[in-house]
Write an enzyme that holds these catalytic residues in place. Structure first.
Site, PDB file in Angstrom:
ATOM      1  N   CYS A   1       0.832  -1.213   0.000  1.00  0.00           N
ATOM      2  CA  CYS A   1       0.000   0.000   0.000  1.00  0.00           C
ATOM      3  C   CYS A   1       0.864   1.259   0.000  1.00  0.00           C
ATOM      4  O   CYS A   1       1.591   1.510   0.960  1.00  0.00           O
ATOM      5  CB  CYS A   1      -0.905  -0.062   1.238  1.00  0.00           C
ATOM      6  SG  CYS A   1      -1.611   1.491   1.768  1.00  0.00           S
TER       7      CYS A   1
ATOM      8  N   CYS B   1       0.154   3.786   2.798  1.00  0.00           N
ATOM      9  CA  CYS B   1       0.652   3.272   4.081  1.00  0.00           C
ATOM     10  C   CYS B   1       2.113   3.665   4.284  1.00  0.00           C
ATOM     11  O   CYS B   1       2.539   3.955   5.400  1.00  0.00           O
ATOM     12  CB  CYS B   1       0.522   1.753   4.148  1.00  0.00           C
ATOM     13  SG  CYS B   1      -1.181   1.175   4.030  1.00  0.00           S
TER      14      CYS B   1
END
Length: 98
Positions: free
Chosen positions: A23, A26
């Protein structure tokens, strides 16, 4: 799962970062959380949960997107939000529930 329960039963706010290694957002959130921890020090516990390694936990808390932040204290879910959050926003939420 029982270890997770004992962690969130803390009387210090516990910020859970539901994330995934693939991600992009993230990766943006990670250094922001380091700054939050540095600023609040012992005023918060920050735990990272990889949703791919902990699918049961992600399902239990209905995490559909990452990153998702969840704030617990004394075992209760007090707040949650998905997406990248800025340091001052996260600190404000933690202080609100501290």
């Amino acid at each position: 799962m029982s270890n997770f329960i004992s962690i969130i039963n803390s009387d210090i706010p516990v910020l859970i970062d539901f994330h995934a290694v693939w991600c992009g957002p993230c990766k943006v959130q990670a250094p922001i959380l380091k700054e939050v921890k540095h600023e609040l020090n012992d005023g918060v516990k920050i735990i990272k949960i990889d949703v791919d390694k902990n699918p049961a936990l992600a399902a239990k808390y209905q995490v559909r997107g990452v990153p998702t932040m969840a704030l617990f204290k004394n075992g209760k879910l007090l707040w949650r939000q998905s997406g990248v959050l800025q340091k001052n926003d996260i600190i404000g939420v933690i202080k609100q529930y501290a």
